[in-house]
Design an enzyme around this catalytic site. Structure first.
Site, PDB file in Angstrom:
ATOM      1  N   HIS A 111       0.834  -1.206   0.000  1.00  0.00           N
ATOM      2  CA  HIS A 111       0.000   0.000   0.000  1.00  0.00           C
ATOM      3  C   HIS A 111       0.868   1.256   0.000  1.00  0.00           C
ATOM      4  O   HIS A 111       0.615   2.205  -0.756  1.00  0.00           O
ATOM      5  CB  HIS A 111      -0.911  -0.028   1.228  1.00  0.00           C
ATOM      6  CG  HIS A 111      -1.736   1.204   1.424  1.00  0.00           C
ATOM      7  ND1 HIS A 111      -3.046   1.296   1.011  1.00  0.00           N
ATOM      8  CD2 HIS A 111      -1.437   2.409   1.996  1.00  0.00           C
ATOM      9  CE1 HIS A 111      -3.512   2.495   1.318  1.00  0.00           C
ATOM     10  NE2 HIS A 111      -2.559   3.186   1.916  1.00  0.00           N
ATOM     11  N   GLU A 112       1.894   1.272   0.835  1.00  0.00           N
ATOM     12  CA  GLU A 112       2.766   2.446   0.915  1.00  0.00           C
ATOM     13  C   GLU A 112       3.595   2.616  -0.357  1.00  0.00           C
ATOM     14  O   GLU A 112       3.781   3.734  -0.841  1.00  0.00           O
ATOM     15  CB  GLU A 112       3.674   2.349   2.140  1.00  0.00           C
ATOM     16  CG  GLU A 112       2.948   2.267   3.468  1.00  0.00           C
ATOM     17  CD  GLU A 112       1.900   3.351   3.636  1.00  0.00           C
ATOM     18  OE1 GLU A 112       2.104   4.473   3.133  1.00  0.00           O
ATOM     19  OE2 GLU A 112       0.866   3.071   4.261  1.00  0.00           O
TER      20      GLU A 112
ATOM     21  N   HIS B   9       1.465   4.204  -2.925  1.00  0.00           N
ATOM     22  CA  HIS B   9       1.394   5.658  -2.757  1.00  0.00           C
ATOM     23  C   HIS B   9       2.570   6.332  -3.457  1.00  0.00           C
ATOM     24  O   HIS B   9       2.404   7.341  -4.151  1.00  0.00           O
ATOM     25  CB  HIS B   9       1.428   6.023  -1.267  1.00  0.00           C
ATOM     26  CG  HIS B   9       0.089   6.107  -0.612  1.00  0.00           C
ATOM     27  ND1 HIS B   9      -0.964   6.847  -1.122  1.00  0.00           N
ATOM     28  CD2 HIS B   9      -0.377   5.558   0.551  1.00  0.00           C
ATOM     29  CE1 HIS B   9      -2.006   6.740  -0.323  1.00  0.00           C
ATOM     30  NE2 HIS B   9      -1.679   5.962   0.700  1.00  0.00           N
TER      31      HIS B   9
ATOM     32  N   GLU C   8      -6.516   7.084  -1.530  1.00  0.00           N
ATOM     33  CA  GLU C   8      -6.410   5.926  -0.639  1.00  0.00           C
ATOM     34  C   GLU C   8      -6.997   4.682  -1.297  1.00  0.00           C
ATOM     35  O   GLU C   8      -6.414   3.589  -1.218  1.00  0.00           O
ATOM     36  CB  GLU C   8      -7.124   6.223   0.677  1.00  0.00           C
ATOM     37  CG  GLU C   8      -6.610   5.428   1.848  1.00  0.00           C
ATOM     38  CD  GLU C   8      -5.171   5.745   2.177  1.00  0.00           C
ATOM     39  OE1 GLU C   8      -4.474   4.814   2.642  1.00  0.00           O
ATOM     40  OE2 GLU C   8      -4.724   6.887   1.956  1.00  0.00           O
TER      41      GLU C   8
END
EC number: 3.4.24.-
Length: 297
Positions: free
Chosen positions: A148-149, A152, A225
């Site tokens: 997930h990071e 980003h 997100e």
């Protein structure tokens, strides 16, 4: 919630006042008028854009340094132990798959399950995880959070939100100054300089518009997100990402993540009323889980 809004307004006002003084001392406004750009609104808009974007990009440029200091994050330069080795290799594997430079990897001491990514460039970012995440998540769940990071970073979310913040800052500054000048000249009949009417109106308008600007920025943050969740599902697997979010539902709500990093973490503050949800950097976990369930495996 009120503390976050107050900090936003205080920071915004401080940036405006400091940069306005500096630019006026440098004679930039006078220079523009001498070049024939004497339309007051054009000059004001140029000032607003300069100030609005300057604050955002200064924050972005300092984001890695400030994140490390505020969170007490310790960078992993030479992995010590199997856990740190796994963490670094997992970040490297996902970064290579996304075609980005290897981010710096760090661990910060916090009991809650969380992580964040920050940095001014996709090829020079920082991915940090909490000690609580490493202690309380399975390897599959932690892998999804790391994905997930990295998503980003790969999506360029830091720069995207900085640009959005710069745009809304510009309009906050511009419209608040227009309101201040209008009240000063029309109501108080002050044609020379900026009187009390200007400053009172400008600061009040900036507070009101700053709240609206925060709502706009948080709206885009929530959209990014969902995209990072989708990217994590692609990198680590949909089921792993769903399991990670389910674990977050049962975890301690994050309390000490600074606002600058919260938008890029895996877990934000939980919402309550509909009004509070407008200021959330993250969508509710149930909505994120449902969105992933509707995504092909």
């Amino acid at each position: 919630m009120l503390t976050r809004i107050a900090l936003l307004l205080a920071t915004n006002i401080a940036v405006v006042l400091v940069l306005s003084i500096i630019l006026n001392l440098l004679g930039v406004e006078q220079f523009l008028r001498e070049q024939g750009i004497d339309a007051e609104m054009v000059t004001l808009l140029i000032f607003a854009a300069g100030i609005g974007f300057a604050g955002s990009f200064i924050s972005l440029a300092m984001s890695k340094y400030m994140a490390m200091k505020m969170m007490g994050a310790k960078p992993i330069e030479s992995p010590r132990g199997e856990q740190e080795q796994w963490l670094v290799e997992t970040v490297r594997r996902f970064a290579q798959r996304e075609g980005i430079g290897m981010p710096d990897v760090a661990i910060y001491d916090a009991p809650e399950i969380n992580a964040f990514a920050t940095g001014a460039r996709r090829n020079s970012a920082l991915v940090a995880v909490s000690s609580g995440l490493l202690q309380n998540m399975t390897r599959d769940e932690a892998e999804a959070v790391i994905a997930h990071e990295v998503a980003h970073v790969s999506n360029g979310d830091m720069v995207t939100l900085t640009l959005i913040q710069g745009v809304v800052n510009t309009f906050v500054i511009f419209l608040s100054h227009v309101a201040g000048r209008f009240v000063d000249r029309v109501v108080f009949k002050n044609e020379g300089g900026h009187g009390p009417g200007f400053w009172i109106t400008m600061i009040f308008a900036q507070m009101v518009l700053g709240v609206l600007a925060s709502m706009i920025t948080m709206y885009f943050s929530r959209k990014r997100e969902f995209r990072a969740d989708s990217g994590a599902a692609k990198l680590a697997g949909r089921d792993k990402m769903i399991a990670a979010l389910e674990k977050l539902k049962r975890s301690v709500e994050p309390q000490n993540m600074p606002d600058e990093m919260e938008a890029f973490g895996i877990n934000g503050r939980m919402g309550g009323s509909s009004i509070k949800r407008l200021f959330m950097s993250h969508p509710p976990l149930d909505e994120r889980i449902e969105a992933l369930k509707g995504r092909p495996v």
